[in-house]
Scaffold this active site. Sequence first.
Site, PDB file in Angstrom:
ATOM      1  N   ASP A 146      95.126  77.410  82.409  1.00  0.00           N
ATOM      2  CA  ASP A 146      96.242  76.499  82.249  1.00  0.00           C
ATOM      3  C   ASP A 146      96.728  76.618  80.810  1.00  0.00           C
ATOM      4  O   ASP A 146      95.925  76.544  79.875  1.00  0.00           O
ATOM      5  CB  ASP A 146      95.746  75.065  82.504  1.00  0.00           C
TER       6      ASP A 146
ATOM      7  N   ASP B 283     102.084  74.566  82.138  1.00  0.00           N
ATOM      8  CA  ASP B 283     102.294  73.141  82.387  1.00  0.00           C
ATOM      9  C   ASP B 283     103.729  72.714  82.022  1.00  0.00           C
ATOM     10  O   ASP B 283     104.268  73.155  81.006  1.00  0.00           O
ATOM     11  CB  ASP B 283     101.295  72.382  81.494  1.00  0.00           C
TER      12      ASP B 283
ATOM     13  N   GLU C 182     104.823  75.593  86.255  1.00  0.00           N
ATOM     14  CA  GLU C 182     104.825  74.297  86.940  1.00  0.00           C
ATOM     15  C   GLU C 182     106.238  73.726  86.826  1.00  0.00           C
ATOM     16  O   GLU C 182     106.676  73.350  85.738  1.00  0.00           O
ATOM     17  CB  GLU C 182     103.821  73.324  86.318  1.00  0.00           C
TER      18      GLU C 182
ATOM     19  N   HIS D 227      96.252  68.808  91.766  1.00  0.00           N
ATOM     20  CA  HIS D 227      95.524  67.682  91.185  1.00  0.00           C
ATOM     21  C   HIS D 227      96.428  66.503  90.841  1.00  0.00           C
ATOM     22  O   HIS D 227      95.954  65.511  90.298  1.00  0.00           O
ATOM     23  CB  HIS D 227      94.788  68.169  89.936  1.00  0.00           C
ATOM     24  N   ASP D 228      97.732  66.628  91.083  1.00  0.00           N
ATOM     25  CA  ASP D 228      98.665  65.535  90.766  1.00  0.00           C
ATOM     26  C   ASP D 228      99.217  64.857  92.011  1.00  0.00           C
ATOM     27  O   ASP D 228      99.972  63.884  91.879  1.00  0.00           O
ATOM     28  CB  ASP D 228      99.859  66.082  89.957  1.00  0.00           C
TER      29      ASP D 228
END
Length: 546
Positions: free
Chosen positions: A99, A201, A268, A333-334
Amino acid sequence: MSADTWWKNGIVYQIYPRSFQDSNGDGIGDLDGIRARLDYLVSLGIDAVWISPIYPSPMADFGYDISDFCDIDPRFGTLDGFDALVGDAHSRGLRVILDFVPNHTSDRHPWFVQSRSARSDRRRNWYLWRDPAPDGGPPNNWVSNFGGPAWTLDPSTGQYYGHSFLKEQPDLNWRNPEVRAAMYEVLRFWLRRGVDGFRVDVLSQIIKDAQFRDNPPNPDFVEGQDPFHRWLMLYNTDLPEVQQIVAEMRRVVDAFSDTHSSRVLIGELYLPFARLVAYYGLNAQGALEGVQLPFNFQLIATEWQAARIDRLVRDYEAALPPGAAPNWVLGNHDKPRIASRVGQQMARIAAMLLLTLRGTPTLYYGDEIGMTDVPIPADEVQDPFEKNKPGMGLGRDPERTPMQWSAAASAGFTTGTPWLRLAADWRTHNVEAQSHDEAGSMLALYRHLIALRRAQPALNRGSYEALAAEDEVLAYARNGEGQRLVVLLNFGAASAPMSPALLPRQPIVLASTDPARAEFIKGPLVLAPYEGVVIGAVVDKAATMR
Ligand code: NOJ
């Protein structure tokens, strides 16, 4: 699979490291834990792991607040341990994606500590510092994703700093060439250590309006919604200038690609297709100089209905620039887990959809065993999103609970106390139990579909052809290398007879979500309620077995 296209034809598996496997009993997953589970990942058949942040962090946002971009948080391990993980993964043919969090640092990052120390500090301009508005309030109306203004006053220097997320996550100033250079060095640091790419991200937010203008109100905002949506993010997301930065990042990464290993950037990006596809970076010469995979999250947001998804896939296919590699995601994960969003039965259809569409699939850890969101009592909440905006259903702890490996203590995740509680059903709902149920479990279905995707060229690189079918059936074909496979997904609660015209001659069922389905189709094909099938011709069976 040729090295330069592994990210086009492969399957990515997201690991949330806190929750995957603990090796030292502190209740928090770590790198040695991941290393110990590599054989499981190989047996699943995936090609690459993307590991959410593992860098030193005060953990205000569980690793997305980074205080050193070029080290490993001791909770997760060491740089030597990281190298060992990459070595072990590579020796098994698995790629490792990290990430990369370019938008912000932790407020404890030495860069920010310096930046806030004085207006005259040489790093002052590395972050977004603005004078207060005439009334002493924040400089504009931008709001933080996690609640409240996107600005916090620093009393000692009398200015506000900008933060798209927590106040502990100050935003970097990407208009400053020094920031860019420093962040590209971060990419190089990990590329030199052998990583195969980065998930980037909040890529669309990294550059903000040079004049810091107020965002306009959102005419569609409904009271009671997350107040974040009160404004349209006109001046702090998806600005044209971001594309130049994306192209720069791509050049940094490409410099480390060769015929043996091509490195990938995955962005993302929560954007509608028309804006999303700009991140492929189609230039005037027809080359793609942006991220190779701008994450396509539409399956997370869409209404779970055949006609909707049919439209969605067609729209996406039509929006892609020439030569662009598509991709699909069911969860991360969100977001609430797929099995909780659509139910266990439908989650099987979702698995078949994800693994038979054209484009790189990304799996979220635990979805392959049908893990569900775990309700977290108020006094156990960890996620700052839930703490800041309680009771709105925004908290992300439910989808971050420990991986359920076995019926051993704490599901085999840790010998200590897990940092977040386990699902209530972990004793029966786990990898080990599902491994023994070779026909009927979610894990068996995933394994079978992944193996099929790897074996069948039409699935991993063929074209997509939308087919017309019954109302509640989503039908499409994948064509390639002389092969034609037909996918039929019944989203309805009733049986659905299929027109023979949809099927090849000598049809054979290569996969079904229904363990009771026989391989050979006698008479007309009638899908069971909520059944999905992949149909090939008898010759395709031979390909699968090779
Ligand atoms: C997106 C990440 O996926 C999320 O978990 C994080 O909180 C924000 N970016 C801020 O980094």
